[in-house]
Enzyme design. Structure first.
Site, mmCIF file in Angstrom:
data_model
loop_
_atom_site.group_PDB
_atom_site.id
_atom_site.type_symbol
_atom_site.label_atom_id
_atom_site.label_comp_id
_atom_site.label_asym_id
_atom_site.label_seq_id
_atom_site.Cartn_x
_atom_site.Cartn_y
_atom_site.Cartn_z
ATOM 1 N N GLU A 1 53.852 33.723 41.840
ATOM 2 C CA GLU A 1 53.431 34.929 42.555
ATOM 3 C C GLU A 1 52.203 34.580 43.375
ATOM 4 O O GLU A 1 51.213 34.071 42.828
ATOM 5 C CB GLU A 1 53.091 36.075 41.594
ATOM 6 N N GLU B 1 54.137 36.561 32.926
ATOM 7 C CA GLU B 1 52.812 37.028 32.486
ATOM 8 C C GLU B 1 52.871 37.641 31.091
ATOM 9 O O GLU B 1 52.311 38.718 30.847
ATOM 10 C CB GLU B 1 52.254 38.049 33.485
HETATM 11 C C1 GAL Z 1 51.679 40.651 38.740
HETATM 12 C C2 GAL Z 1 52.974 40.947 38.001
HETATM 13 C C3 GAL Z 1 53.972 41.627 38.881
HETATM 14 C C4 GAL Z 1 53.326 42.756 39.598
HETATM 15 C C5 GAL Z 1 52.217 42.219 40.437
HETATM 16 C C6 GAL Z 1 51.609 43.338 41.257
HETATM 17 O O1 GAL Z 1 50.628 40.476 37.891
HETATM 18 O O2 GAL Z 1 53.553 39.793 37.483
HETATM 19 O O3 GAL Z 1 55.033 42.117 38.114
HETATM 20 O O4 GAL Z 1 52.833 43.635 38.655
HETATM 21 O O5 GAL Z 1 51.257 41.644 39.603
HETATM 22 O O6 GAL Z 1 50.789 42.847 42.220
#
Ligand code: GAL
Length: 907
Positions: free
Chosen positions: A597, A515
């Site tokens: 993610e 990100e």
């Molecule tokens: C994402 C990020 C992760 C963590 C996550 C929390 O945007 O890449 O490192 O912050 O959200 O839910």
């Protein structure tokens, strides 16, 4: 890939007896010096360090790596996935700071000789008391590594510190240790190998600055040779300077991974100098290519030859029988002060392939490379690797050894809960065992290079790994994060991670960022992506490279540069924007898409909040998923971060887009810091498993999906609700069955069939009455599994259960002991929150206690811990070098005490 053998099994001395007769003959013939001692030695120097926090009082020397921008310390609590910002510009001319003496440590990882660094004259810091060999450090704390100076706490219960885990990891720390170097080491090259130091390390040897490395997650080496005094006592002093506001999670602080002393001959395999790749893999044979980078630290050119023998390893990592293949590398000339690459390949017949269970097995091999020059063996170098064929296919997704495998992955941060950032093999293995039980086959190392020992475990246990290097590039996420050093260190940090990790068969994909803010910067961001992808390809042409994108859309420049499209949340849909899988699939029909993610579902283990939402997925809001007073999040598992979704919604999206290769859930385990949505807490809510290692209900939702053949049904909530009589108390059941009937005290609540894109059974109008809830399930019309939960009596006693009753007394091995609060019949009282006191007798110690409650501010080393929803954890370690019976006791007011015995064995 290979794991360059680390630790005892990697040590060429340990490998000595296994060498073939021919090799031993050669060694004997090569002269008495090398027949007596191995040409390469790798010694652990984890024990006996002295440690103190802070710089010496009154010293004037400038010890900073570089000037840091001023920052406003109210900046914590920023929403996860917020857009990174332009960094403050600071003076970067290198004057008055240590940077010019540190940067040359990066030289072996800078390809263009013109860009390599030359250390200026002088010895900055050389006058500082702490670096003097004669300094009396006996008043400092004696520590063994790995060591995390911040994990003992206390928690900073007030203030803007939730993001970094409410533990003071920032600040300066010093470590000192004497190393005795025998006179016989004269003429050898001697290196300090650091698996990880958090962060901005500077090393002095005998008062002389020798280098360092700022990024806290990478492994690195400094060459001590020039300043070592053979035949005497040599003193190392290491200063770390962990910036505040430098992370979005808990980084830990200190020499938190293993440290080694490596001794080698001047003509030897370079650091991480072997690259093993496997080609044309089939059941009948595989071609193994081995490239060796040989350094020549001598003053004359050297003609070098090499032979590599390949051995199969058994499940315990020991060699099985004779070599299965031999490579005679084409010889080469290594110029003085330069290096040469020796390549070669061989065919291994009927290879035992490396692949993830349950359908495959993680077989490993060892390549033993013997380097000769001047008629002598000058190095023996071992590389562990696996033979496997990994393909990314745009329609099938991931194909390993011809088998299509869906990625059933999780993200994990590097901390080990109550043990902090200090790497511990058993704690990491326990995490992987719990994840394996859930059905996980892949881990994303979010968002930084892991401890090498973790990759040894993923190799041995057969997990697929996305290895990731950075969380930020030039744009910052926190005021003092990696963006400060990205311009000068990106090449070295990326190359060093890949060179270190490229032989691990578990690593299937490189990720160059998570990100990053450059997603928003159009062509400029794309060009930086291209640069990093090219570096990755140069270090390792055998794997694809990706980066995780939560913002960049299919028609933007950045995704063009990624070889695999990794999407955070936006594939399934994020912040009201519809799911992006179809758009990416249409724009990049030749690229694999995966979810790097997914979910970011939030919950606190065992906390069921009412009323229960109707929607299967929603954000946490006061009294809708979240309790604004207790700061707990409901364990009905239907709430997520604002940009995320419940697991059910992600499953539906995955099933609607079968070309998506799979998902990495955010996260497998809870971690310290980033406690969205309550930044007053100490640890996250996103884990499927809590910080102590206890599964939340979500565990069984994933297990039902990822291990569909496992016959079980899991009921939530518990059924002990004094005071809820007559109130609506929804019951949900997780199972891979397709039909289920629920009974409350024998009365049917209805039979339900799962419809398309439904992943749980829910009876939302059940009225609570004490007694028993029972579910019967069917799959394809046949009985599948039954389960029940019953109302328990009042808490009456404690129970203790060690995960391992026998541990090694090596100062590292651990037993994780679960405490539960039980009623008079021995059933766990699920809502119990009794305060418990622990004690221990015998040759062991309590390292830490926990309970998985994100709001618990009791310091981890405390021997008193409140049970959280029936459970607490005690982590026990055997005292180094000791053996015998250890008794752990637990007591609580008004409850019968419990004890458990653990046997500590001589290592
Ligand atoms: C994402 C990020 C992760 C963590 C996550 C929390 O945007 O890449 O490192 O912050 O959200 O839910």
């Amino acid at each position: 890939m290979l794991a360059i053998t680390y630790g005892k099994t990697a040590d060429s001395r340990a490998a000595w007896p296994g060498l073939s007769v021919l090799m031993i003959l050669l060694l004997v013939l090569s002269g008495p010096v090398f027949a007596q001692s191995a040409p390469r030695q790798r010694e652990s120097i984890n024990s006996g360090w002295r440690f103190t926090l802070g710089d010496p009082v009154g010293e004037t020397a400038e010890l900073r790596y570089d000037v840091r921008p001023a920052y406003d310390d109210a900046g914590d609590g920023k929403e996860a996935d917020a857009r990174p910002e332009e960094a403050a510009k600071v003076r970067r001319d290198g004057s008055g700071v240590l940077k010019p003496w540190i940067l040359p440590t990066a030289n072996p990882f800078i390809k263009d000789p013109a860009k390599r660094h030359v250390a200026p004259e002088g010895n900055p810091g050389g006058d500082v008391a702490y670096v003097q060999p004669g300094f009396d450090d006996s008043g400092w704390t004696l520590v063994d590594l790995p060591h995390d100076w911040a994990i003992a706490g206390p928690f900073l219960a007030q203030g803007p510190y939730g993001g970094m885990g409410r533990l003071k990891s920032w600040g300066v720390g010093w470590y000192r240790r004497a190393i005795d170097i025998p006179a016989s080491d004269k003429g050898k090259s001697i290196f300090l190998d650091v698996d990880g130091a958090m962060s901005y390390a500077t090393v002095w040897l005998n008062g002389q600055i020798v280098g360092g490395w700022p990024y806290g997650y990478n492994s690195w080496r400094v060459d001590l040779t020039k300043h070592i005094v053979p035949g005497g006592r040599n003193v190392l002093a290491i200063r770390l300077d962990n910036p505040p506001a430098s992370a979005r999670w808990y980084p830990g602080g200190g020499l938190y991974r293993d440290i080694w002393l490596t001794k080698a001959q001047p003509v030897r395999v370079a650091q991480w100098g072997s690259a093993v790749t496997t080609h044309d893999v089939s059941a009948a044979f595989a071609t193994v290519k081995v490239a060796l980078a040989i350094d020549n630290a001598g003053s004359e050119g050297a003609s070098v030859s090499a032979v590599t023998e390949i051995f199969a390893l058994d499940a315990s990592g020991k060699r099985k029988g004779r070599a299965v293949a031999r490579i005679d590398h084409a010889p080469g000339e290594a110029p003085a002060g330069g290096s040469v690459r020796l390549q070669g390949d061989a065919v291994v017949r009927q290879p035992q392939l490396w692949g993830p269970p349950p359908t495959q097995s993680p077989h490993l091999y060892l390549a033993v490379s013997t380097i000769r020059h001047g008629g002598r063996v000058s190095d023996v170098y071992e590389t562990r690797f696996g033979i496997r064929d990994v393909r990314f296919d745009p329609t099938q997704g991931l194909v390993v050894n011809g088998e299509r495998l869906r990625i059933q992955g999780v993200n994990n941060h590097h901390d080990l809960g109550a043990l902090g950032a200090a790497f511990n093999r058993r704690a990491a293995q326990r995490q992987l065992e719990i994840l394996r039980d859930m059905g996980v086959n892949a881990i994303r190392m979010s968002h930084n290079p892991p401890a090498p020992g973790l990759l040894d475990l993923t190799d041995a246990m057969g997990f697929l790994v996305m290895d990731e290097v950075f969380d930020s590039w030039e744009l910052k996420k926190t005021p003092l994060d990696f963006h400060l050093i990205f311009p000068e260190w990106r090449e070295a940090d990326l190359r060093s991670m890949i060179r270190r990790d490229r032989n691990h068969p578990s690593v299937i994909l490189w990720s160059v960022g998570n990100e990053v803010g450059e997603q928003y910067s159009g062509e400029a961001g794309a060009s930086l992506t291209r640069e990093l992808v090219m570096i990755a390809k140069d270090e390792d042409p055998s794997r694809l490279t990706t980066l995780a994108m939560n913002f960049a859309k299919a028609d933007m420049p950045m995704p063009r540069e990624a070889e695999v499209i990794s999407l955070n949340y936006q594939g399934a849909g994020i912040r009201g924007i519809i799911g992006q899988y179809p758009a990416f699939h249409a724009a990049f029909p030749d690229k694999v898409i995966l979810s790097s993610e997914s979910a970011s579902a939030l919950s606190s283990r065992g906390e069921y909040l009412f009323p229960v939402a109707g929607a299967i997925s929603g954000p946490v809001r006061p009294y809708s998923g979240g309790d604004p007073v207790t700061h707990q999040v409901s364990a009905y598992e239907m709430h997520a971060a604002d940009f995320g979704s419940s697991p059910d919604r992600v499953f539906a999206s995955d099933d609607q887009h079968p070309y998506v290769a799979g998902e990495f859930v955010w996260t497998g385990f809870d971690y310290l810091g980033e406690p969205t949505p309550y930044y007053t807490s100490r640890s996250s809510y996103s884990g499927i498993i809590d910080l102590a290692g206890f599964p939340k209900d979500r565990f069984w939702l994933y297990q039902a999906r990822w291990r569909p053949d496992l016959k079980f049904a899991h009921i939530l909530p518990h059924w002990t609700w004094p005071g809820r009589e007559g109130q609506v108390t929804p019951v949900h059941v997780f199972s891979s069955a397709d039909e289920a009937e629920l009974f409350v005290n024998g009365v049917s609540q209805g039979k339900i069939k799962k419809r398309d894109y439904e992943y749980r059974f829910r009876w939302d109008y059940v009225t609570y009455a004490p007694g028993e809830v029972r579910v019967e399930t069917w799959k394809q019309g046949k009985p599948w599994a039954q389960a029940s939960v019953a109302t328990t009596g009042a808490a009456a006693a404690l129970a203790l259960k060690p995960d391992r009753a026998v541990i090694a007394g090596d100062g590292q091995d651990l037993s994780f002991v679960t405490l539960s609060v039980v009623d008079a019949k021995g059933a766990m009282v699920r809502p119990a929150k009794d305060p418990v006191r622990f004690s221990i007798e015998g040759p062991g110690e309590i390292v830490a206690t926990d309970n998985g409650d994100p709001t618990d501010m009791t310091a981890f080393p405390s021997h008193q811990r409140q049970a959280f929803n029936g459970l607490a954890l005690v982590i026990v370690r055997g005292l180094p070098g000791q053996s015998g019976r250890v008794t752990v006791r637990a007591e609580a007011d008004g409850l019968a005490p419990a004890s458990a015995v653990i046997t500590v064995q001589k290592p």
